[in-house]
Design a protein around this motif. Sequence first.
Motif, PDB file in Angstrom:
ATOM      1  N   UNK A 355       0.867  -1.255  -0.129  1.00 48.41           N
ATOM      2  CA  UNK A 355       0.060  -0.039  -0.129  1.00 48.41           C
ATOM      3  C   UNK A 355       1.078   1.361   0.057  1.00 48.41           C
ATOM      4  N   UNK A 356       2.154   1.162   0.315  1.00 51.96           N
ATOM      5  CA  UNK A 356       2.996   2.327   0.446  1.00 51.96           C
ATOM      6  C   UNK A 356       3.135   2.867  -1.057  1.00 51.96           C
ATOM      7  N   UNK A 357       3.245   1.949  -1.873  1.00 52.99           N
ATOM      8  CA  UNK A 357       3.327   2.349  -3.403  1.00 52.99           C
ATOM      9  C   UNK A 357       1.928   3.028  -3.994  1.00 52.99           C
ATOM     10  N   UNK A 358       1.096   2.564  -3.182  1.00 54.50           N
ATOM     11  CA  UNK A 358      -0.251   3.495  -3.514  1.00 54.50           C
ATOM     12  C   UNK A 358      -0.379   4.853  -3.077  1.00 54.50           C
ATOM     13  N   UNK A 359       0.337   5.041  -1.757  1.00 51.16           N
ATOM     14  CA  UNK A 359       0.632   6.422  -1.121  1.00 51.16           C
ATOM     15  C   UNK A 359       1.261   7.207  -2.079  1.00 51.16           C
ATOM     16  N   UNK A 360       2.384   6.811  -2.889  1.00 52.58           N
ATOM     17  CA  UNK A 360       3.591   7.387  -3.601  1.00 52.58           C
ATOM     18  C   UNK A 360       2.754   7.887  -4.683  1.00 52.58           C
ATOM     19  N   UNK A 361       1.984   7.067  -5.451  1.00 53.39           N
ATOM     20  CA  UNK A 361       1.078   7.332  -6.720  1.00 53.39           C
ATOM     21  C   UNK A 361       0.196   8.463  -6.372  1.00 53.39           C
ATOM     22  N   UNK A 362      -0.680   8.422  -5.393  1.00 48.52           N
ATOM     23  CA  UNK A 362      -1.518   9.341  -4.768  1.00 48.52           C
ATOM     24  C   UNK A 362      -0.897  10.818  -4.707  1.00 48.52           C
ATOM     25  N   UNK A 363       0.290  10.687  -4.157  1.00 48.94           N
ATOM     26  CA  UNK A 363       1.152  11.979  -3.899  1.00 48.94           C
ATOM     27  C   UNK A 363       1.586  12.440  -5.302  1.00 48.94           C
ATOM     28  N   UNK A 364       2.072  11.661  -5.823  1.00 49.20           N
ATOM     29  CA  UNK A 364       2.662  11.979  -7.464  1.00 49.20           C
ATOM     30  C   UNK A 364       1.496  12.590  -8.210  1.00 49.20           C
ATOM     31  N   UNK A 365       0.361  12.296  -7.886  1.00 47.02           N
ATOM     32  CA  UNK A 365      -0.909  12.796  -8.719  1.00 47.02           C
ATOM     33  C   UNK A 365      -1.071  14.056  -8.502  1.00 47.02           C
ATOM     34  N   UNK A 366      -0.750  14.717  -7.440  1.00 41.88           N
ATOM     35  CA  UNK A 366      -0.784  16.193  -7.027  1.00 41.88           C
ATOM     36  C   UNK A 366       0.465  17.008  -7.143  1.00 41.88           C
ATOM     37  N   UNK A 367       1.509  16.167  -7.791  1.00 38.45           N
ATOM     38  CA  UNK A 367       2.947  16.612  -7.855  1.00 38.45           C
ATOM     39  C   UNK A 367       3.750  16.745  -6.396  1.00 38.45           C
ATOM     40  N   UNK A 368       3.167  15.789  -5.721  1.00 43.13           N
ATOM     41  CA  UNK A 368       3.813  15.805  -4.396  1.00 43.13           C
ATOM     42  C   UNK A 368       4.824  14.640  -3.991  1.00 43.13           C
ATOM     43  N   UNK A 369       5.355  14.294  -3.279  1.00 51.96           N
ATOM     44  CA  UNK A 369       6.518  13.429  -2.857  1.00 51.96           C
ATOM     45  C   UNK A 369       6.053  12.581  -1.611  1.00 51.96           C
ATOM     46  N   UNK A 370       6.617  11.290  -1.800  1.00 45.26           N
ATOM     47  CA  UNK A 370       6.698  10.505  -0.462  1.00 45.26           C
ATOM     48  C   UNK A 370       8.189  10.053  -0.342  1.00 45.26           C
ATOM     49  N   UNK A 371       8.737   9.865   0.883  1.00 44.34           N
ATOM     50  CA  UNK A 371       9.905   9.489   1.329  1.00 44.34           C
ATOM     51  C   UNK A 371       9.751   8.362   2.644  1.00 44.34           C
ATOM     52  N   UNK A 372      10.566   7.560   2.529  1.00 41.93           N
ATOM     53  CA  UNK A 372      10.594   6.252   3.671  1.00 41.93           C
ATOM     54  C   UNK A 372      12.120   6.303   4.006  1.00 41.93           C
TER      55      UNK A 372
END
Length: 389
Positions: A355-372
């Motif tokens: 599900x972490x990849x889903x978070x990354x994709x949702x953030x990228x959809x708004x031009x955001x980022x996810x870092x782990x």
Amino acid sequence: MHGVNGKVQARSAHALIQAGRSGRYLLGTLMTATVTLAAAPLLCIPSLAAPWAERHRRRAGALLGRPVEPRPRAPRRDLGWLAIQVATGLSAGMLALLCLGNLLLVLAITFGWWAFPASDPPRMPLLGVRIDSWASALTISLAQFLLLATVTTIGLPPLARVHARCCMAVLAPTSAEQLAARVTELTRTRTDVLQAHGAELRRIERDLHDGSQARLVAIAIRLAVAVETLPQDPDAAATLVRQAQAETEEAMTELRSVIRTIYPPVLADQGLVGALSGLATRAGVPTHIDIGELGEVPAAVEAVAYFAVAEALANIARHSRAARAVVHVTRTDTMLSAEITDDGAGGADASQGSGLDGIRRRAAALDGTMKISSPPGGPTTITVELPCV
């Protein structure tokens, strides 16, 4: 007075640390420049020049404390840097070697002059003065050591920074390359968003078809049978109606569940603060919520932040073996940041299709980022940053 002395000592220690870092950088530059000169025919091959140039760029970024973003391949610029590296790296590195080498030589002569023959006492480098007694060793040597240390401390850091800035400037991507990389990134994220959107639509269709639609069909059949049964057996008809009513309530529950996956009603009713507080109370581990002043947040950003925290807390409950979790949400003028931390076993990896990849994709959809950050043994920190403009 003690405060002034403390500040002076702190500045001196900082200067020495900077001189040490700069000297190490310049000596490394001397070594790599020598290797570049010796292996020039091989390094003219673009596939070898690119990683070699990238290594220099990362060293320069580390010295300057600047983040080094990925860049597109630029064979001409890489080859140009190899020539500049040989020209500047050899001279700058030799200066560093001269300063640091003479410092070590002065120390060696200061404490080892007595081991030389009396007829041929050692000479101090640069000054050329003979050292044949402890008096000359402790006076002349100390004066030269302080002079060399001052030159090293004052001269090496600017020299190293100039070389590092030259490296960053030569190897930095051009505006056209940055634009091309940005277009490529936006194309990739757009593709991810479209794929995720298609998968979400298929999931919703499947949930409605297999769940709510099937229940509604069952309700319609029960009611039709009840209508036909009512004249002959009112009690049986009443039983069928009660069953249809129960099916209706279950269908409504399933519909609400599907709606929550599209846009949680709690966001519309209570806002992001209330929605996240509700998530904390339902999390599988004790969770502390710390939310700063958020102001007005776009609905799309609220939804992505909510789903990101929800998915992260679900992962913590399922996989982390954590005893507690902390959610910290802050807002700057242009950015909403959600940081989820747990004290579990670590080892979280978004590339494993979780599900972490889903978070990354949702953030990228708004031009955001996810870092782990999730080293083995923990702790795990997931940081989601979303633009609010």
